[in-house]
Design a protein around this motif. Sequence first.
Motif, PDB file in Angstrom:
ATOM      1  N   LEU A 245       9.230  15.468   3.819  1.00 16.95           N
ATOM      2  CA  LEU A 245       9.614  16.885   3.836  1.00 16.95           C
ATOM      3  C   LEU A 245      11.081  17.115   3.521  1.00 16.95           C
ATOM      4  CD1 LEU A 245       7.647  17.954   7.032  1.00 16.95           C
ATOM      5  CD2 LEU A 245       7.167  18.714   4.700  1.00 16.95           C
ATOM      6  N   GLU A 246      11.952  16.214   3.998  1.00 16.14           N
ATOM      7  CA  GLU A 246      13.388  16.460   3.907  1.00 16.14           C
ATOM      8  C   GLU A 246      14.136  15.481   3.010  1.00 16.14           C
ATOM      9  OE1 GLU A 246      14.707  19.091   4.905  1.00 16.14           O
ATOM     10  OE2 GLU A 246      13.483  19.886   6.533  1.00 16.14           O
ATOM     11  N   ASN A 247      13.708  14.211   2.963  1.00 14.03           N
ATOM     12  CA  ASN A 247      14.372  13.250   2.080  1.00 14.03           C
ATOM     13  C   ASN A 247      13.778  13.255   0.678  1.00 14.03           C
ATOM     14  OD1 ASN A 247      14.426  11.291   4.963  1.00 14.03           O
ATOM     15  ND2 ASN A 247      16.329  11.924   3.986  1.00 14.03           N
ATOM     16  N   GLY A 248      12.623  13.918   0.510  1.00 18.03           N
ATOM     17  CA  GLY A 248      12.051  14.077  -0.819  1.00 18.03           C
ATOM     18  C   GLY A 248      11.215  12.924  -1.318  1.00 18.03           C
ATOM     19  N   LEU A 249      10.757  12.059  -0.422  1.00 19.63           N
ATOM     20  CA  LEU A 249       9.916  10.941  -0.842  1.00 19.63           C
ATOM     21  C   LEU A 249       8.456  11.361  -0.902  1.00 19.63           C
ATOM     22  CD1 LEU A 249      11.380   7.990   1.297  1.00 19.63           C
ATOM     23  CD2 LEU A 249      12.095   8.762  -0.975  1.00 19.63           C
ATOM     24  N   SER A 250       7.692  10.678  -1.725  1.00 19.32           N
ATOM     25  CA  SER A 250       6.241  10.866  -1.715  1.00 19.32           C
ATOM     26  C   SER A 250       5.665  10.103  -0.529  1.00 19.32           C
ATOM     27  CB  SER A 250       5.629  10.340  -3.013  1.00 19.32           C
ATOM     28  OG  SER A 250       5.710   8.918  -3.061  1.00 19.32           O
ATOM     29  N   ALA A 251       4.397  10.356  -0.206  1.00 23.78           N
ATOM     30  CA  ALA A 251       3.751   9.645   0.894  1.00 23.78           C
ATOM     31  C   ALA A 251       3.751   8.141   0.638  1.00 23.78           C
ATOM     32  CB  ALA A 251       2.327  10.156   1.089  1.00 23.78           C
ATOM     33  N   ALA A 252       3.494   7.741  -0.603  1.00 28.95           N
ATOM     34  CA  ALA A 252       3.468   6.316  -0.932  1.00 28.95           C
ATOM     35  C   ALA A 252       4.857   5.702  -0.805  1.00 28.95           C
ATOM     36  CB  ALA A 252       2.919   6.109  -2.339  1.00 28.95           C
ATOM     37  N   GLU A 253       5.886   6.429  -1.239  1.00 27.48           N
ATOM     38  CA  GLU A 253       7.261   5.923  -1.141  1.00 27.48           C
ATOM     39  C   GLU A 253       7.690   5.789   0.315  1.00 27.48           C
ATOM     40  OE1 GLU A 253       8.765   7.861  -5.378  1.00 27.48           O
ATOM     41  OE2 GLU A 253       9.058   8.937  -3.488  1.00 27.48           O
ATOM     42  N   ALA A 254       7.292   6.746   1.151  1.00 31.83           N
ATOM     43  CA  ALA A 254       7.623   6.671   2.571  1.00 31.83           C
ATOM     44  C   ALA A 254       6.920   5.488   3.222  1.00 31.83           C
ATOM     45  CB  ALA A 254       7.253   7.975   3.270  1.00 31.83           C
TER      46      ALA A 254
ATOM     47  N   VAL B 190      -1.895  -3.219  10.952  1.00 28.56           N
ATOM     48  CA  VAL B 190      -2.262  -2.041  11.734  1.00 28.56           C
ATOM     49  C   VAL B 190      -3.553  -1.466  11.180  1.00 28.56           C
ATOM     50  CG1 VAL B 190      -1.554   0.227  12.582  1.00 28.56           C
ATOM     51  CG2 VAL B 190       0.184  -1.534  12.138  1.00 28.56           C
ATOM     52  N   VAL B 191      -4.470  -1.156  12.077  1.00 32.34           N
ATOM     53  CA  VAL B 191      -5.692  -0.427  11.727  1.00 32.34           C
ATOM     54  C   VAL B 191      -5.462   1.024  12.133  1.00 32.34           C
ATOM     55  CG1 VAL B 191      -8.164  -0.192  12.098  1.00 32.34           C
ATOM     56  CG2 VAL B 191      -7.094  -2.465  12.173  1.00 32.34           C
ATOM     57  N   PHE B 192      -5.511   1.910  11.159  1.00 32.91           N
ATOM     58  CA  PHE B 192      -5.245   3.319  11.415  1.00 32.91           C
ATOM     59  C   PHE B 192      -6.550   4.103  11.585  1.00 32.91           C
ATOM     60  CE2 PHE B 192      -1.407   1.842   9.321  1.00 32.91           C
ATOM     61  CZ  PHE B 192      -0.415   2.430  10.088  1.00 32.91           C
ATOM     62  N   GLY B 193      -6.461   5.164  12.366  1.00 35.83           N
ATOM     63  CA  GLY B 193      -7.619   6.006  12.597  1.00 35.83           C
ATOM     64  C   GLY B 193      -7.801   7.071  11.551  1.00 35.83           C
ATOM     65  N   CYS B 194      -7.306   6.842  10.353  1.00 39.05           N
ATOM     66  CA  CYS B 194      -7.497   7.772   9.232  1.00 39.05           C
ATOM     67  C   CYS B 194      -7.752   6.943   7.981  1.00 39.05           C
ATOM     68  CB  CYS B 194      -6.290   8.689   9.052  1.00 39.05           C
ATOM     69  SG  CYS B 194      -4.690   7.865   9.039  1.00 39.05           S
ATOM     70  N   ALA B 195      -8.340   7.581   6.978  1.00 43.77           N
ATOM     71  CA  ALA B 195      -8.817   6.843   5.815  1.00 43.77           C
ATOM     72  C   ALA B 195      -7.749   6.597   4.766  1.00 43.77           C
ATOM     73  CB  ALA B 195      -9.994   7.592   5.176  1.00 43.77           C
ATOM     74  N   SER B 196      -6.595   7.275   4.854  1.00 43.43           N
ATOM     75  CA  SER B 196      -5.575   7.151   3.824  1.00 43.43           C
ATOM     76  C   SER B 196      -4.178   7.228   4.418  1.00 43.43           C
ATOM     77  CB  SER B 196      -5.730   8.267   2.784  1.00 43.43           C
ATOM     78  OG  SER B 196      -4.620   8.297   1.893  1.00 43.43           O
ATOM     79  N   TYR B 197      -3.246   6.486   3.824  1.00 44.38           N
ATOM     80  CA  TYR B 197      -1.840   6.550   4.226  1.00 44.38           C
ATOM     81  C   TYR B 197      -1.261   7.943   4.028  1.00 44.38           C
ATOM     82  CZ  TYR B 197      -0.796   6.366  -0.779  1.00 44.38           C
ATOM     83  OH  TYR B 197      -0.720   6.657  -2.115  1.00 44.38           O
ATOM     84  N   ARG B 198      -1.852   8.727   3.122  1.00 43.58           N
ATOM     85  CA  ARG B 198      -1.327  10.077   2.868  1.00 43.58           C
ATOM     86  C   ARG B 198      -1.459  10.982   4.094  1.00 43.58           C
ATOM     87  NH1 ARG B 198      -3.770   8.613  -2.042  1.00 43.58           N
ATOM     88  NH2 ARG B 198      -2.321   8.634  -3.803  1.00 43.58           N
ATOM     89  N   HIS B 199      -2.367  10.623   4.990  1.00 48.15           N
ATOM     90  CA  HIS B 199      -2.567  11.448   6.182  1.00 48.15           C
ATOM     91  C   HIS B 199      -1.415  11.290   7.176  1.00 48.15           C
ATOM     92  CE1 HIS B 199      -5.374  13.846   8.675  1.00 48.15           C
ATOM     93  NE2 HIS B 199      -4.708  13.296   9.676  1.00 48.15           N
ATOM     94  N   LEU B 200      -0.712  10.165   7.128  1.00 46.77           N
ATOM     95  CA  LEU B 200       0.300   9.881   8.150  1.00 46.77           C
ATOM     96  C   LEU B 200       1.449  10.888   8.138  1.00 46.77           C
ATOM     97  CD1 LEU B 200       0.476   5.969   7.964  1.00 46.77           C
ATOM     98  CD2 LEU B 200      -1.022   7.412   9.359  1.00 46.77           C
ATOM     99  N   PRO B 201       2.114  11.162   6.997  1.00 48.06           N
ATOM    100  CA  PRO B 201       3.176  12.170   7.024  1.00 48.06           C
ATOM    101  C   PRO B 201       2.649  13.596   7.095  1.00 48.06           C
ATOM    102  CG  PRO B 201       2.933  11.289   4.811  1.00 48.06           C
ATOM    103  CD  PRO B 201       2.051  10.458   5.700  1.00 48.06           C
ATOM    104  N   TYR B 202       1.444  13.800   6.608  1.00 47.53           N
ATOM    105  CA  TYR B 202       0.837  15.138   6.593  1.00 47.53           C
ATOM    106  C   TYR B 202       0.514  15.618   8.008  1.00 47.53           C
ATOM    107  CZ  TYR B 202      -3.352  18.124   6.410  1.00 47.53           C
ATOM    108  OH  TYR B 202      -4.299  19.086   6.636  1.00 47.53           O
ATOM    109  N   HIS B 203      -0.067  14.750   8.827  1.00 41.14           N
ATOM    110  CA  HIS B 203      -0.386  15.089  10.214  1.00 41.14           C
ATOM    111  C   HIS B 203       0.884  14.841  11.024  1.00 41.14           C
ATOM    112  CE1 HIS B 203      -3.884  15.022  13.357  1.00 41.14           C
ATOM    113  NE2 HIS B 203      -2.935  15.878  13.658  1.00 41.14           N
TER     114      HIS B 203
END
Length: 421
Positions: free
Chosen positions: A345-354, A383-396
């Motif tokens: 949101l603030e540093n301007g990275l994409s979800a994949a870059e973050a 780590v096993v995450f409770g979501c299907a995609s890394y894109r969900h991590l910064p979004y939620h």
Amino acid sequence: MDALDLLVRNTSEVLTLEGTHREKAEVALTPRPGACVGVRGGRVAYVGPEKELPAGAVGPSTEVVDAEGGFVGPGFVDPHTHLVFAGERSAEFDLRNQGATYLEIAKAGGGIVSTVRATRAASEDELVRLALPRIHRLLAHGVTVAEVKSGYGLDLENELKMLRVVRRLGALTPMELVPTLLCAHAVPEEYRGRREDYVRLCIDEIIPAVAREGLARFCDVFVEDSAFTVDEGRRILTAARAHGMVPRLHADQLTACGASELAAELGAATADHLEQVTESGLRALAEANVTAVLVPTSTLFLRMRPYAPGRRLRDAGLNIALGSNVNPGSAMSENVALVLGLACLENGLSAAEAYWAATRGAAQSLGLQSHGRLAVGDAGDLVVFGCASYRHLPYHLGVGHARVVVKAGRVVVRQQMNSCA
């Protein structure tokens, strides 16, 4: 094939991060849809389709973890923390929210020096007790490796005490800790008006003593108008390098003071913060291949602008790493999920870059070539995450989704949560 110690199956995808920071991040994450991961002897032994597992891979002693359709990636690596300290500074937080600045609070006797007083007064045992919950909160977010700085001792006895605490914590917790000497965090109260004497203390006594005990892999300096000058930083880090420690810098956080250029000049492993980095500093970092460590939670916590220019740093070709900067004054939070969200949101990275910056990019900044990645032979940290995609991590935003955390092939965190798909 000998039986695996651990098998993680039923994933949406496994991110192995076998690319480089110079590639498009979505490619560098190297996703393996539907793959499973096997660990033996603390190392990754298999990544691929479950149906292609060699005979004998799953035996009676193999622990099987069902990812339940979540994605799997390497353990997070936190490349910038101040986890060891005593005391708290909630009153300063309140003052900032009423308009006081970081520098105003420091000049009034607060800031780093107030934590120094409390940390000096605490025993090793007390500092261990206080730090353990912070480490466990990071583990719960999926952090399996963390850099930890000293810097709240600011004399020979207490800097050694802090680094000994880091060593003890590494033996008491599953988390792998990377120690950094930060004796040049601030000029202590007793040396006000005698800056040169304190610089000499760092160079002549503290650095050699830390090196003799093998207590630190890195040496960091806070180069800033309110801390140490470029010349002082150069002298301290040159001395540290002569004693086998790798230079790092708190750089251009509050003012553009030439710290990035110094990091490039010294070939430092990292330049951290960079909120005020100039174009010349950015170019120097890129040419010297210095990793940029961004700590956006700190920018938020201090109510400052601007955030570090992550987009420009990434586009200039720098490796980016993301740190929590857990500390009592400018980032009292172990929330790695918030770090990821702010980085976008603030540093301007994409979800994949973050995601890269919190895993492989951070590991490389610490010289850990077998961490932050899940290729065969790498550390069995995942780590096993409770979501299907890394894109969900910064979004939620600000919500941790680490369901199972594995360190060296052993489950160290197991949390119940509903799917967020």
